[in-house]
Each structure stands twice: as C-alpha cells, then as structure tokens.
Design a protein around this motif. Sequence first.
Motif, PDB file in Angstrom:
ATOM      1  N   TYR A 106      47.346  39.254  40.104  1.00  0.00           N
ATOM      2  CA  TYR A 106      48.557  38.368  39.688  1.00  0.00           C
ATOM      3  C   TYR A 106      49.673  38.075  39.003  1.00  0.00           C
ATOM      4  CZ  TYR A 106      44.452  36.808  43.216  1.00  0.00           C
ATOM      5  OH  TYR A 106      43.359  36.224  44.857  1.00  0.00           O
ATOM      6  N   GLU A 235      51.720  37.050  47.256  1.00  0.00           N
ATOM      7  CA  GLU A 235      50.490  36.813  46.355  1.00  0.00           C
ATOM      8  C   GLU A 235      49.384  36.417  47.413  1.00  0.00           C
ATOM      9  OE1 GLU A 235      49.346  34.428  41.796  1.00  0.00           O
ATOM     10  OE2 GLU A 235      51.498  34.850  42.918  1.00  0.00           O
ATOM     11  N   PRO A 236      48.225  37.061  47.046  1.00  0.00           N
ATOM     12  CA  PRO A 236      47.701  38.239  45.926  1.00  0.00           C
ATOM     13  C   PRO A 236      48.667  39.296  46.540  1.00  0.00           C
ATOM     14  CG  PRO A 236      46.227  37.713  47.165  1.00  0.00           C
ATOM     15  CD  PRO A 236      47.004  36.510  47.205  1.00  0.00           C
ATOM     16  N   PHE A 237      49.398  39.845  45.081  1.00  0.00           N
ATOM     17  CA  PHE A 237      50.316  41.193  45.642  1.00  0.00           C
ATOM     18  C   PHE A 237      49.524  42.569  45.739  1.00  0.00           C
ATOM     19  CE2 PHE A 237      51.802  39.677  41.549  1.00  0.00           C
ATOM     20  CZ  PHE A 237      52.573  38.672  41.953  1.00  0.00           C
TER      21      PHE A 237
END
Length: 242
Positions: A106, A235-237
């Motif tokens: 994040y 996202e989340p990455f």
Amino acid sequence: MLYVVVNGFWGLRGESVPGIAERWAGTLGALKDIDGPTFDVWHEAGDDLPSDPVLEPSVPALTEYIERKNTGPDLDVVGYTTSLWAQNPAAARVSVALHAGSTSHYALNSVSLAFRSREVDETAEVIRRAPEILRLLAENWEIDAGQVYSKPQYRAVAERFDLANSAPRCGRAVFLSAGRAALAPDDLPGTYVRTAHGGLVIDLTRGGTESPAVETIIEANTRLRGAGALTPLPEPFDRDRF
C-alpha cells in the motif's frame, strides 16, 4: 521563483541497503556528469545550512547514512527514507529524496529531485536538461512512471484530473515503463527517447528547446490516460511496475 521537480515511483520491491546505496551512488555520479557545479558537495539532511555534514557519495558512505537515518522494526516492509541537498554558487538549490526497499502492498517507493532558486530560472542549462535527468532516474531506479514539472503545471494537471499525489501523470516530460510505453500514442508533440528496460521518455520540451503550454500538457495527459498508459498500479500492489 524556480521550482522544478523530477520524480519517479514504483511498487513493492525489496532491496538491501547496500543495493539501494549502489543505485544512489550511480545516480549522484551521473548527475555530476550532467552538471558538475549544481550536483556537487552533497549535505546530509538537516537544517539546510552549510554546516550540515557533507557526505561523500560513495556506496559505503551512503550505506552507513541510510542505516543511520533508518531505525526501528520492519524496515524490510516499510522501506528506507533518506535525503541529501546541495547549494553551490551560481546554481539552484537541489535536494534529492528517496524512499526505497518497501515491500508494502500500500506504499509506493519513490525518488525525487527538486530545484529551487530565486536567482536561477528555467532557462538554465540544467533545467533544460531535466528530461534527461528523468531518463537517468528511470534507468538507475527502474521506476514505473515519472515526470518533470513546475509547480503551476503540477497543480493544473492535478486539478483537471482530480489526481492523488502519487498518480502517474505527464508534466513537461513523462517516463513510462515498458508496459505503459506499449500503450502510449506515438504522435504526441514531443521527442521520444527509449530507455533501458524498454521504457520511454516523452519530452514535450523537445530537448529543452520549447516551453509547452499548460493546455499542451493537459492534452497529453488526456491522450495518455485515454490509452491506459497512465493507469495507476492496481492496489494492493503485487509488483513494482505496470
């Protein structure tokens, strides 16, 4: 008053402190090759006074500096944050800020170079070469997206598209990683420079010979966004680049 920024972002990427220091030392050495008077005598982050400690930009010295400035648990997750500054006679004040090594899903990693001055203006050679500095940052840090902008240009784009600070965008120049570059239109009003790792710099200043109007920058953003080249990382990455 001069205020020009060159920056870049990428997603989660775990890196050792010596690895980060090696990238940083390479960056500082390449910057000095571009403009020795501006990028010389780096000071540790402090009160921005000449008395702040001077740091030799070598891998061992940068490794020690990063470790000294970052203490606490979970640094392999939250990453390492450091900065340096330089202000030399007849040159703009320059600062470089770094957040690298984060594996958070994040929080983006970033590198930023800022020029400020009341005497030096945007006609200075080092400012005209800012798109070249963007390429340098992209290749040393393997960034996902980056840009060159003045404060009014940044504000105009942010307001027009309602962007978060970390959202990819085009300023007077933009860097696109390989995945983004594959989506970019090939007829924007600027020069196209391919980089290592398949990336692309689109320079709306055409090598510092033109000063693009805000309307030109807005139009470039519109077209790049429409093509998907400026879509934020999901996202989340789960990766460092698009």
